[in-house]
Motif scaffolding. Structure first.
Motif, short mmCIF file in Angstrom:
data_model
loop_
_atom_site.label_atom_id
_atom_site.label_comp_id
_atom_site.label_asym_id
_atom_site.label_seq_id
_atom_site.Cartn_x
_atom_site.Cartn_y
_atom_site.Cartn_z
N ARG A 153 35.28 51.75 53.50
CA ARG A 153 36.19 52.89 53.38
C ARG A 153 35.46 54.12 52.84
O ARG A 153 35.70 55.25 53.28
CB ARG A 153 37.39 52.53 52.51
CG ARG A 153 38.30 51.50 53.17
CD ARG A 153 39.60 51.31 52.42
NE ARG A 153 39.44 50.63 51.14
CZ ARG A 153 39.58 49.33 50.95
NH1 ARG A 153 39.87 48.53 51.96
NH2 ARG A 153 39.43 48.81 49.74
N ASP A 154 34.53 53.90 51.91
CA ASP A 154 33.74 55.01 51.37
C ASP A 154 32.83 55.61 52.45
O ASP A 154 32.67 56.84 52.52
CB ASP A 154 32.89 54.54 50.19
CG ASP A 154 33.72 54.16 48.98
OD1 ASP A 154 34.91 54.55 48.90
OD2 ASP A 154 33.18 53.43 48.11
N HIS A 203 34.91 57.77 54.63
CA HIS A 203 35.25 59.02 53.95
C HIS A 203 34.10 60.03 54.07
O HIS A 203 34.32 61.20 54.40
CB HIS A 203 35.58 58.75 52.49
CG HIS A 203 36.30 59.88 51.83
ND1 HIS A 203 37.55 59.77 51.34
CD2 HIS A 203 35.93 61.17 51.61
CE1 HIS A 203 37.94 60.92 50.84
NE2 HIS A 203 36.96 61.79 50.99
N ASP A 246 34.09 63.60 56.08
CA ASP A 246 33.68 64.84 55.42
C ASP A 246 32.67 65.59 56.29
O ASP A 246 32.74 66.82 56.41
CB ASP A 246 33.05 64.55 54.06
CG ASP A 246 34.08 64.21 52.99
OD1 ASP A 246 35.30 64.40 53.22
OD2 ASP A 246 33.64 63.73 51.90
N LEU A 292 41.90 60.57 58.37
CA LEU A 292 41.08 59.89 57.36
C LEU A 292 41.70 58.55 56.97
O LEU A 292 41.00 57.53 56.95
CB LEU A 292 40.89 60.76 56.12
CG LEU A 292 40.18 60.08 54.93
CD1 LEU A 292 38.78 59.62 55.32
CD2 LEU A 292 40.14 61.02 53.74
N ARG A 297 39.93 54.94 57.77
CA ARG A 297 39.59 54.02 56.67
C ARG A 297 40.27 52.67 56.88
O ARG A 297 39.67 51.62 56.63
CB ARG A 297 40.00 54.63 55.33
CG ARG A 297 39.12 55.79 54.90
CD ARG A 297 39.67 56.53 53.71
NE ARG A 297 40.01 55.62 52.63
CZ ARG A 297 39.55 55.69 51.39
NH1 ARG A 297 38.73 56.65 51.07
NH2 ARG A 297 39.92 54.84 50.48
#
Length: 142
Positions: free
Chosen positions: A32-33, A36, A40, A54, A58
């Protein structure tokens, strides 16, 4: 985990990230990070995204990585690529079995991950590779 960026055939950079996970449950929130950070980068490039993109990206990535963790031995790979009007979310693992797409059943407890992924994505396909398989899910930008 190290994102990798690669050029396309025309020489311009493609927005893409590749992360190799060794295994373990920490790869689920880590996926998930990674998403992200990828989103971005899309925003920085001015890519027009739906407000819900987003969260949907995720969710799709973490569901596919969760399936790899549960059903395949060994490591897995997460690759995110901007393709036309969507993002391809690809998860490769070492499992021999293909995902089981169960029919919608609101009474079933659990095992709704692929149902969610197929609902959110335009296309979900699985292809064999040299060490297992890759599940590709194309999530529309809008």
């Amino acid at each position: 985990m190290t994102p990798a960026h690669r050029p396309d055939a025309a020489g311009a950079s493609v927005v893409s990230s590749v992360v190799e996970f060794r295994g373990g449950s920490a790869m689920i929130p880590a996926s998930r990070d990674v998403v992200h950070g990828f989103v971005d980068r899309l925003v920085e490039r001015g890519v027009d995204l739906a407000d819900s993109f987003l969260d949907a990206a995720r969710l799709v990535a973490s569901e596919l990585v969760t399936n790899a963790l549960r059903h395949a031995p060994g490591p897995c790979r997460l690759e995110l690529t901007l393709v036309d009007d969507g993002v391809e979310i690809a998860v490769s693992d070492t499992g021999e079995g293909y995902p089981t797409f169960l029919p919608r059943d609101p009474l079933r407890v659990g095992r709704h991950g692929l149902e969610i992924v197929t609902h959110l994505c335009d296309e979900v396909i699985t292809k064999p590779n040299a060490t297992g398989k890759t599940v590709y899910a194309r999530l529309p930008l809008r």
